[in-house]
Design an enzyme around this catalytic site. Sequence first.
Site, PDB file in Angstrom:
ATOM      1  N   HIS A  17     -43.244  42.615 104.096  1.00  0.00           N
ATOM      2  CA  HIS A  17     -42.032  43.052 103.370  1.00  0.00           C
ATOM      3  C   HIS A  17     -41.825  44.537 103.622  1.00  0.00           C
ATOM      4  CE1 HIS A  17     -39.378  42.843  99.577  1.00  0.00           C
ATOM      5  NE2 HIS A  17     -39.219  44.056 100.102  1.00  0.00           N
ATOM      6  N   HIS A  19     -38.694  47.752 104.531  1.00  0.00           N
ATOM      7  CA  HIS A  19     -37.319  48.200 104.775  1.00  0.00           C
ATOM      8  C   HIS A  19     -37.351  49.206 105.917  1.00  0.00           C
ATOM      9  CE1 HIS A  19     -35.767  46.425 101.006  1.00  0.00           C
ATOM     10  NE2 HIS A  19     -37.013  46.631 100.609  1.00  0.00           N
ATOM     11  N   LEU A  20     -36.732  48.857 107.026  1.00  0.00           N
ATOM     12  CA  LEU A  20     -36.712  49.775 108.182  1.00  0.00           C
ATOM     13  C   LEU A  20     -35.395  50.532 108.282  1.00  0.00           C
ATOM     14  CD1 LEU A  20     -38.472  47.652 110.983  1.00  0.00           C
ATOM     15  CD2 LEU A  20     -39.484  49.397 109.496  1.00  0.00           C
ATOM     16  N   ARG A  21     -34.386  50.128 107.480  1.00  0.00           N
ATOM     17  CA  ARG A  21     -33.062  50.774 107.500  1.00  0.00           C
ATOM     18  C   ARG A  21     -32.439  50.680 108.895  1.00  0.00           C
ATOM     19  NH1 ARG A  21     -33.658  50.296 102.155  1.00  0.00           N
ATOM     20  NH2 ARG A  21     -34.582  52.077 101.123  1.00  0.00           N
ATOM     21  N   ASN A  45     -31.243  44.282 103.660  1.00  0.00           N
ATOM     22  CA  ASN A  45     -30.275  44.933 102.746  1.00  0.00           C
ATOM     23  C   ASN A  45     -29.686  46.219 103.342  1.00  0.00           C
ATOM     24  OD1 ASN A  45     -32.794  46.224 102.394  1.00  0.00           O
ATOM     25  ND2 ASN A  45     -32.330  46.831 100.295  1.00  0.00           N
ATOM     26  N   LYS A 106     -33.572  36.081 102.324  1.00  0.00           N
ATOM     27  CA  LYS A 106     -33.908  36.900 101.156  1.00  0.00           C
ATOM     28  C   LYS A 106     -32.892  36.739 100.038  1.00  0.00           C
ATOM     29  CE  LYS A 106     -35.887  40.130  98.702  1.00  0.00           C
ATOM     30  NZ  LYS A 106     -36.173  41.527  98.947  1.00  0.00           N
ATOM     31  N   HIS A 144     -36.414  38.423  95.367  1.00  0.00           N
ATOM     32  CA  HIS A 144     -36.523  39.590  94.487  1.00  0.00           C
ATOM     33  C   HIS A 144     -36.460  39.019  93.080  1.00  0.00           C
ATOM     34  CE1 HIS A 144     -35.975  43.937  93.397  1.00  0.00           C
ATOM     35  NE2 HIS A 144     -35.692  43.313  92.265  1.00  0.00           N
ATOM     36  N   HIS A 182     -43.076  41.355  96.076  1.00  0.00           N
ATOM     37  CA  HIS A 182     -43.547  42.510  95.291  1.00  0.00           C
ATOM     38  C   HIS A 182     -43.735  42.183  93.815  1.00  0.00           C
ATOM     39  CE1 HIS A 182     -39.218  42.675  94.705  1.00  0.00           C
ATOM     40  NE2 HIS A 182     -38.987  43.248  95.859  1.00  0.00           N
ATOM     41  N   LEU A 227     -38.242  49.428  92.416  1.00  0.00           N
ATOM     42  CA  LEU A 227     -37.898  48.191  91.713  1.00  0.00           C
ATOM     43  C   LEU A 227     -38.554  46.999  92.395  1.00  0.00           C
ATOM     44  CD1 LEU A 227     -34.123  48.860  90.964  1.00  0.00           C
ATOM     45  CD2 LEU A 227     -35.992  48.724  89.292  1.00  0.00           C
ATOM     46  N   ASP A 255     -43.260  46.868 100.854  1.00  0.00           N
ATOM     47  CA  ASP A 255     -41.958  47.236 100.291  1.00  0.00           C
ATOM     48  C   ASP A 255     -41.670  48.712 100.545  1.00  0.00           C
ATOM     49  OD1 ASP A 255     -39.495  46.791  99.152  1.00  0.00           O
ATOM     50  OD2 ASP A 255     -40.202  46.925  97.091  1.00  0.00           O
ATOM     51  N   HIS A 259     -36.108  56.593 101.233  1.00  0.00           N
ATOM     52  CA  HIS A 259     -34.909  57.308 100.773  1.00  0.00           C
ATOM     53  C   HIS A 259     -35.238  58.789 100.951  1.00  0.00           C
ATOM     54  CE1 HIS A 259     -32.926  53.871  98.808  1.00  0.00           C
ATOM     55  NE2 HIS A 259     -34.121  53.515  98.388  1.00  0.00           N
ATOM     56  N   ALA A 271     -34.159  53.872  94.063  1.00  0.00           N
ATOM     57  CA  ALA A 271     -35.443  53.191  93.851  1.00  0.00           C
ATOM     58  C   ALA A 271     -36.131  52.965  95.184  1.00  0.00           C
ATOM     59  CB  ALA A 271     -35.191  51.848  93.171  1.00  0.00           C
TER      60      ALA A 271
HETATM   61  O1  DOR Z   1     -37.517  49.981  95.093  1.00  0.00           O
HETATM   62  C1  DOR Z   1     -36.865  49.258  95.819  1.00  0.00           C
HETATM   63  N1  DOR Z   1     -36.236  49.740  96.914  1.00  0.00           N
HETATM   64  N2  DOR Z   1     -36.754  47.964  95.525  1.00  0.00           N
HETATM   65  C2  DOR Z   1     -35.952  47.142  96.191  1.00  0.00           C
HETATM   66  O2  DOR Z   1     -35.878  45.996  95.851  1.00  0.00           O
HETATM   67  C3  DOR Z   1     -35.112  47.656  97.296  1.00  0.00           C
HETATM   68  C4  DOR Z   1     -35.662  48.868  97.868  1.00  0.00           C
HETATM   69  C5  DOR Z   1     -34.692  49.603  98.771  1.00  0.00           C
HETATM   70  O3  DOR Z   1     -34.078  48.968  99.624  1.00  0.00           O
HETATM   71  O4  DOR Z   1     -34.573  50.826  98.639  1.00  0.00           O
HETATM   72 ZN    ZN Z   2     -37.986  45.450  99.196  1.00  0.00          ZN
END
Ligand code: DOR
Ligand code: ZN
Length: 352
Positions: A17, A19-21, A45, A106, A144, A182, A227, A255, A259, A271
């Site tokens: 899990h 996030h690579l953006r 996402n 997802k 989620h 998570h 989150l 996860d 940011h 988050a």
């Molecule tokens: O903390 C989080 N950040 N929880 C998520 O479910 C999404 C993630 C994000 O994409 O920044």
């Molecule tokens: Zn996530």
Amino acid sequence: MTVATQQLRLRRPDDWHVHLRDGAVLQSVVAHTARQFARAIVMPNLTPPVTTTAQAIAYQQRIMAALATHTDAPDFTALMTLYLTDKTPADEIAKAKESGVVHAVKLYPAGATTNSDAGVTDLLKHCGAVLEAMQKHNLPLLVHGEVTDPTIDVFDREAVFIDRVMLPLRKQFPNLKVVFEHITTKEGADYVATAEGPVAATITPQHLLYNRNAIFSGGLRPHWYCLPILKRELHREALLAAATSDSNRFFLGTDSAPHVKGQKEKDCGCAGCYSAYHAMELYAAAFESVGKLDRLEAFASLNGPAFYDLPVNDSFITLERTETMIPDVLDMANDQIVPLAAGESLNWRFVE
Ligand code: DOR
Ligand code: ZN
């Protein structure tokens, strides 16, 4: 795995899990993930979200192109996911499965977290045909697991999700593979450990290492805000017990959610914790804290592939017992990011 006093050698792990953006951030973070992990399940996402197989294939190509710009880019496979919406057509599932690129779908309940506005408003009402197709094609649903009902306390949203969504979902689709992503609570860990059928969970390093006091320690600490939010100590202990237990239903999912600093340190901060840079060091610290380093390989390298019907990796990594200072900030996309545990020292270092 061999546990010598100073070295830990284990089969190369995967991150189930992450996030690579996209764009410049992707360019920076992908090298961190690929340095430690052979494969990663990549969250969809983005804005706009990755809702089709064609978009997932294009995103995978951008990931590989970003990685290729780094010298000595390691071998790495991005396992792609689709973002489920109220309108996802059921015939997208056969395409996704056939592609060999998409490994899961997802579920973001609409409004639950970052870029979840296009998520699902009522799972069983709108997504029955898609879930049926996923069950048929053996494509896992990644969840989620938080309700979005504003009357439910933010610390209770995972536990309430089990009753309101997870139980009815799994009753209706008992053979659908589900990953409770998570997990953050004892209720989540107990549910996954004891449920019948193909259920598993990922656990992040922050939920193994910290409880909710970290968010309020001496002031408001936005870099510990993610989150689902960190919970009380009894939940952290339950997660650590689950991760280090003999159950093969729990596996590694960082996860890691980058940011940039300014987006975290503001009046309405984002988050997410960034852990891709030092993920295995963080997990090693958590496992060592309960004398369970011998369980790290199953959690990081064996249980995930078994659930996803993929082979385990055939290469190995080494962690060395060396005091490692986590930098206060990392450079990121002409900006800066604060890594999880910034300024703290950890006992392990990933060396290869
Ligand atoms: O903390 C989080 N950040 N929880 C998520 O479910 C999404 C993630 C994000 O994409 O920044
Ligand atoms: Zn996530």
